[in-house]
Motif scaffolding. Structure first.
Motif, PDB file in Angstrom:
ATOM      1  N   GLU A  34       0.830  -1.207   0.000  1.00  0.00           N
ATOM      2  CA  GLU A  34       0.000   0.000   0.000  1.00  0.00           C
ATOM      3  C   GLU A  34       0.869   1.264   0.000  1.00  0.00           C
ATOM      4  O   GLU A  34       0.552   2.240  -0.683  1.00  0.00           O
ATOM      5  N   GLU A  35       1.959   1.222   0.742  1.00  0.00           N
ATOM      6  CA  GLU A  35       2.877   2.366   0.785  1.00  0.00           C
ATOM      7  C   GLU A  35       3.623   2.516  -0.542  1.00  0.00           C
ATOM      8  O   GLU A  35       3.863   3.627  -1.003  1.00  0.00           O
ATOM      9  N   VAL A  36       3.977   1.406  -1.156  1.00  0.00           N
ATOM     10  CA  VAL A  36       4.630   1.425  -2.468  1.00  0.00           C
ATOM     11  C   VAL A  36       3.695   2.055  -3.494  1.00  0.00           C
ATOM     12  O   VAL A  36       4.117   2.884  -4.314  1.00  0.00           O
ATOM     13  N   ILE A  37       2.436   1.696  -3.440  1.00  0.00           N
ATOM     14  CA  ILE A  37       1.455   2.235  -4.388  1.00  0.00           C
ATOM     15  C   ILE A  37       1.326   3.747  -4.222  1.00  0.00           C
ATOM     16  O   ILE A  37       1.271   4.486  -5.208  1.00  0.00           O
ATOM     17  N   LYS A  38       1.300   4.229  -2.989  1.00  0.00           N
ATOM     18  CA  LYS A  38       1.239   5.680  -2.750  1.00  0.00           C
ATOM     19  C   LYS A  38       2.441   6.388  -3.382  1.00  0.00           C
ATOM     20  O   LYS A  38       2.297   7.434  -4.019  1.00  0.00           O
ATOM     21  N   LEU A  39       3.617   5.809  -3.208  1.00  0.00           N
ATOM     22  CA  LEU A  39       4.830   6.389  -3.771  1.00  0.00           C
ATOM     23  C   LEU A  39       4.786   6.401  -5.301  1.00  0.00           C
ATOM     24  O   LEU A  39       5.060   7.423  -5.940  1.00  0.00           O
TER      25      LEU A  39
END
Length: 91
Positions: A34-39
């Motif tokens: 989920e954090e990778v997707i935000k980035l």
């Protein structure tokens, strides 16, 4: 990983290899897809074209997140290099 107000957080960054400009940054408490997707969404908003080469450390979430954000039904050549360390960019 950095220490922020006594707590450890993950600092993420995407740098353009040609220009050396910082494309996107993200600070999170977890290291998840989920954090990778935000980035990657932040990078996509600031980019003109889809990346042709991505160099990351060993986290498997990068490739899944990349496919989710930069999905293309066309077979475009992209190189995904999964290596740890800064020196991986030079190889």
């Amino acid at each position: 990983m950095i220490k922020c107000d006594g707590e450890y957080k993950w600092f993420w960054e995407i740098i353009d290899a040609d220009t050396k400009f910082l494309v996107a940054t993200h600070l999170s408490e977890e290291r998840t897809i989920e954090e990778v997707i935000k980035l990657f969404k932040q990078a996509k908003e600031r980019s003109v074209e889809r990346p042709k080469r991505v160099v990351v450390d060993g986290l498997w979430a990068y490739e899944k997140g990349f496919k989710k954000v930069f999905y293309s039904r066309y077979k475009e050549h992209k190189e995904f290099v999964r290596r740890a360390g800064i020196e991986a960019r030079n190889k």
